[in-house]
Design a protein around this motif. Structure first.
Motif, mmCIF file in Angstrom:
data_model
loop_
_atom_site.group_PDB
_atom_site.id
_atom_site.type_symbol
_atom_site.label_atom_id
_atom_site.label_comp_id
_atom_site.label_asym_id
_atom_site.label_seq_id
_atom_site.Cartn_x
_atom_site.Cartn_y
_atom_site.Cartn_z
ATOM 1 N N ARG A 175 46.807 43.644 38.134
ATOM 2 C CA ARG A 175 45.813 43.023 37.277
ATOM 3 C C ARG A 175 45.294 43.966 36.293
ATOM 4 O O ARG A 175 44.981 44.078 34.974
ATOM 5 C CB ARG A 175 44.858 42.142 37.663
ATOM 6 C CG ARG A 175 44.150 41.465 36.572
ATOM 7 C CD ARG A 175 43.192 40.285 37.324
ATOM 8 N NE ARG A 175 42.161 40.836 38.158
ATOM 9 C CZ ARG A 175 41.253 40.021 38.701
ATOM 10 N NH1 ARG A 175 41.625 38.786 38.865
ATOM 11 N NH2 ARG A 175 40.159 40.792 39.332
ATOM 12 N N GLU A 224 37.753 46.371 37.848
ATOM 13 C CA GLU A 224 38.276 45.577 38.918
ATOM 14 C C GLU A 224 37.221 45.781 40.258
ATOM 15 O O GLU A 224 36.602 46.787 40.104
ATOM 16 C CB GLU A 224 39.643 46.041 39.403
ATOM 17 C CG GLU A 224 40.565 45.510 38.531
ATOM 18 C CD GLU A 224 40.944 44.150 38.530
ATOM 19 O OE1 GLU A 224 40.544 43.443 39.548
ATOM 20 O OE2 GLU A 224 41.654 43.479 37.581
ATOM 21 N N HIS A 270 45.128 43.569 42.817
ATOM 22 C CA HIS A 270 43.999 43.886 41.550
ATOM 23 C C HIS A 270 44.384 45.417 40.741
ATOM 24 O O HIS A 270 44.364 45.363 39.774
ATOM 25 C CB HIS A 270 42.945 44.884 42.595
ATOM 26 C CG HIS A 270 42.035 43.672 42.991
ATOM 27 N ND1 HIS A 270 40.951 43.188 42.379
ATOM 28 C CD2 HIS A 270 41.708 43.060 44.291
ATOM 29 C CE1 HIS A 270 40.430 41.840 43.152
ATOM 30 N NE2 HIS A 270 40.906 41.879 44.319
ATOM 31 N N ILE A 294 42.707 37.120 41.706
ATOM 32 C CA ILE A 294 43.565 37.557 42.683
ATOM 33 C C ILE A 294 43.393 36.692 43.769
ATOM 34 O O ILE A 294 44.319 36.414 44.597
ATOM 35 C CB ILE A 294 43.317 39.176 42.791
ATOM 36 C CG1 ILE A 294 43.462 39.918 41.585
ATOM 37 C CG2 ILE A 294 44.106 39.585 43.862
ATOM 38 C CD1 ILE A 294 44.806 39.802 41.080
ATOM 39 N N THR A 354 37.524 45.384 44.270
ATOM 40 C CA THR A 354 38.293 45.379 45.423
ATOM 41 C C THR A 354 37.396 45.215 46.741
ATOM 42 O O THR A 354 36.658 45.942 46.891
ATOM 43 C CB THR A 354 39.516 46.266 45.623
ATOM 44 O OG1 THR A 354 40.135 46.536 44.358
ATOM 45 C CG2 THR A 354 40.424 46.080 46.715
ATOM 46 N N ALA A 399 36.800 37.980 44.470
ATOM 47 C CA ALA A 399 36.670 38.982 45.563
ATOM 48 C C ALA A 399 35.820 39.249 46.335
ATOM 49 O O ALA A 399 35.932 39.617 47.276
ATOM 50 C CB ALA A 399 37.394 40.343 44.485
ATOM 51 N N LYS A 439 40.268 41.339 31.944
ATOM 52 C CA LYS A 439 38.908 41.467 32.760
ATOM 53 C C LYS A 439 38.239 42.783 32.277
ATOM 54 O O LYS A 439 38.240 43.842 32.480
ATOM 55 C CB LYS A 439 39.538 41.959 34.330
ATOM 56 C CG LYS A 439 38.225 41.605 35.320
ATOM 57 C CD LYS A 439 38.578 41.558 36.618
ATOM 58 C CE LYS A 439 37.625 41.708 37.721
ATOM 59 N NZ LYS A 439 36.808 40.256 37.620
#
Length: 284
Positions: A52, A34, A49, A207, A36, A244, A147
């Motif tokens: 997910r 991920e 996040h 997201i 962020t 993101a 992901k």
């Protein structure tokens, strides 16, 4: 001063960070990740996040080595130790180290790595000029909703775009666009509808996508979730991407065809403004 990274419970200078050569993320791309975003030293959409991430781990039957609260604390500590004001925090969890075998180890000990990225997100020049994209065949595996760190083909797509003098590539499968190499893709029809592909295993459940579509509907914009072709995109009033680290970024050219007057359109620009305002207000 060296960047401080997080590896399996330790905060370390990046040059001292190490993982095993037997890590399944290294050997099999058996891992998830991920990114962020960080604005003004705060995390954007962290809850989305984290949720997910857990979904990706569950889909791969991989244990999560940290709780939500622990993960939030690690993110915040890395931001503080690195003095990060704007950019992102990259997180990767793999199934951990084991002798090389296609079968999963029975009781894996996951590897977790986080590090900060300095990026100009809010003032990205591409938000002002727009992106040029090309279309390429989508040759990825079928579970794009997970992901994973299997990013070789998207990387190749970025390089194809670069070689063609473009910024990115939109991938096409069975005649319709799936998504960009690292982003969700959208068009705006001439009657003002925002069109983006519906959620399925074929695309990442972005997201930022979810937030932007909610904001669009709150702003009384019409959203239609369905596939679209490259030809339809080339004839659209506008196009844009979301992710993101790009938020909402306009697309002004597709396979050499200029959209509109070649400048970012009003809907993409407005959605970027709305998203950034909310991101700054709700970041944690």
């Amino acid at each position: 001063m060296s960047r401080i990274v997080y590896v399996n419970g330790e905060y370390l200078p990046e040059e001292d960070a190490k993982i095993s050569v037997f890590d399944r993320g290294f050997l099999f791309a058996d891992g998830v990740y991920e990114v962020t975003s960080v604005l003004n030293g705060k995390l954007v959409d962290f809850d989305g996040h984290a949720k997910r991430l857990q979904r990706s781990l569950d889909e791969l039957d991989m244990p999560n080595p940290v709780t939500f609260e622990e993960l939030l604390e690690i993110n915040r500590e890395l931001i503080a130790r690195n003095g990060l004001e704007e950019g992102g925090v990259y997180l990767q969890i793999t199934r951990g180290a084991a002798d090389r075998d296609f079968a999963y180890p029975a009781n894996p000990k996951p590897t977790i790595v986080l590090f900060t990225l300095v990026m100009n997100i809010s003032g990205s020049p591409k938000a002002e000029t727009g992106l040029k994209v090309i279309s390429i065949e989508d040759q990825r595996w079928g579970r794009r909703d997970i992901k994973t760190v299997q990013l070789l083909y998207p990387s190749m797509g970025k390089m194809m775009a670069k070689a063609a003098g473009a910024d990115d590539a939109w991938m096409v499968e069975e005649g319709v666009v799936t998504e960009g190499t690292s982003n969700n893709a959208y068009i705006v029809t001439r009657d003002g509808k925002i069109v983006t592909r519906q959620l399925s295993n074929a695309i990442l459940h972005g997201i930022t996508r979810a937030a932007v579509l909610r904001m669009a509907e709150e702003a009384q914009m019409v959203v239609e979730e369905r596939p679209f072709t490259i030809e339809e995109a080339q004839n659209a009033a506008e196009a844009f991407i979301t992710s993101a680290t790009t938020f909402v970024t306009p697309v002004v050219e597709i396979d050499g065809a200029t959209l509109g007057d070649g400048a970012p359109g009003p809907i993409a620009k407005r959605l970027r403004e709305i998203y950034m305002d909310e991101a700054r207000a709700k970041a944690i």
